[in-house]
Design a protein around this motif. Structure first.
Motif, PDB file in Angstrom:
ATOM      1  N   SER A  13      -0.237  34.786  50.886  1.00 55.04           N
ATOM      2  CA  SER A  13       1.022  34.739  49.892  1.00 55.04           C
ATOM      3  C   SER A  13       0.556  35.163  48.524  1.00 55.04           C
ATOM      4  N   GLU A  14       1.535  35.313  47.790  1.00 57.98           N
ATOM      5  CA  GLU A  14       1.225  35.736  46.451  1.00 57.98           C
ATOM      6  C   GLU A  14       0.116  34.699  45.821  1.00 57.98           C
ATOM      7  N   ASP A  15      -0.997  35.196  45.486  1.00 61.62           N
ATOM      8  CA  ASP A  15      -2.185  34.535  44.810  1.00 61.62           C
ATOM      9  C   ASP A  15      -2.792  33.481  45.779  1.00 61.62           C
ATOM     10  N   LYS A  16      -2.612  33.696  47.134  1.00 63.11           N
ATOM     11  CA  LYS A  16      -3.082  32.478  47.965  1.00 63.11           C
ATOM     12  C   LYS A  16      -3.426  33.208  49.330  1.00 63.11           C
TER      13      LYS A  16
ATOM     14  N   LYS B 264       5.818  39.294  58.039  1.00 60.26           N
ATOM     15  CA  LYS B 264       6.239  39.159  56.690  1.00 60.26           C
ATOM     16  C   LYS B 264       7.311  38.249  56.080  1.00 60.26           C
TER      17      LYS B 264
ATOM     18  N   ARG C 146      -6.214  32.868  43.724  1.00 58.52           N
ATOM     19  CA  ARG C 146      -6.253  33.687  42.569  1.00 58.52           C
ATOM     20  C   ARG C 146      -5.678  32.906  41.590  1.00 58.52           C
TER      21      ARG C 146
ATOM     22  N   GLN D 162      -3.467  43.958  47.914  1.00 58.16           N
ATOM     23  CA  GLN D 162      -2.838  44.258  46.560  1.00 58.16           C
ATOM     24  C   GLN D 162      -1.687  43.901  46.258  1.00 58.16           C
ATOM     25  N   GLU D 163      -0.722  44.045  47.275  1.00 59.42           N
ATOM     26  CA  GLU D 163       0.623  43.536  47.274  1.00 59.42           C
ATOM     27  C   GLU D 163       0.712  42.110  47.051  1.00 59.42           C
ATOM     28  N   ASN D 164      -0.344  41.183  47.213  1.00 60.40           N
ATOM     29  CA  ASN D 164      -0.288  40.080  47.148  1.00 60.40           C
ATOM     30  C   ASN D 164      -1.129  39.387  45.937  1.00 60.40           C
ATOM     31  N   ASN D 165      -1.634  40.661  45.104  1.00 62.69           N
ATOM     32  CA  ASN D 165      -2.340  40.132  43.993  1.00 62.69           C
ATOM     33  C   ASN D 165      -3.693  39.929  44.258  1.00 62.69           C
TER      34      ASN D 165
END
Length: 159
Positions: free
Chosen positions: A90-93, A56, A116, A36-39
């Motif tokens: 990572s964010e969205d990937k 991290k 995403r 969830q933290e990474n969308n």
């Protein structure tokens, strides 16, 4: 306290402590919260993650289960998770995935990337990809029965 009571207490503590070998501290997020933290929705991972590791700085992660996990979704896709699941988040990937496969016709193909894009998730098996709405992944599937655990006929396998 007798010797037997003492040994029983020690054995109990060892069993409790060692039953989740990669457990993360109470102040650390769960593997599902890291998604969830990474969308990403929590439903990308089935229930039963026993622990995880994440760097991290690099995004390298591993998620652990007690064994293989497979199930059907919507009676059309068979998915299989072979522990540990590894990749880079990572964010969205999610990229460089290892340990997650989908059965296409008669062949198992490894899902290597999930991206995403707005309200869609794009799943790639390398040479091909398919998109699905994020809303399809708001719940975590169960090993063996996926999202429809009330019907025993949908049982695939849970090791």
């Amino acid at each position: 306290m007798s010797l037997m009571s003492f040994l029983s207490a020690i054995l109990f503590v060892l069993i409790v402590c060692c039953s989740t070998p990669f457990a993360v501290g109470d102040d650390e997020p769960s593997a599902y919260e890291v998604l969830q933290e990474n969308n990403f929705p929590v439903g990308l991972l089935p229930r039963g993650v026993t622990g995880y590791e994440i760097n991290k700085k690099t995004g390298d992660f591993s998620a652990f289960f007690n064994g293989s996990c497979s199930f059907s979704l919507e009676n059309s896709y068979q998915l299989k998770y072979e522990p540990p699941i590894k990749g880079v988040i990572s964010e969205d990937k999610l990229k460089n995935l290892k340990g997650v496969s989908v059965k296409v016709v008669f062949v198992w193909l490894e899902i290597v990337e999930v991206v995403r894009n707005g309200d869609k998730l794009q799943f790639s098996v390398g040479v091909a990809s398919a998109g699905f709405p994020v809303e399809n992944f708001v719940e975590c599937p169960h090993c063996g029965c996926g999202m429809d655990c009330n019907k025993s006929s949908d049982f695939v396998s849970s090791f």
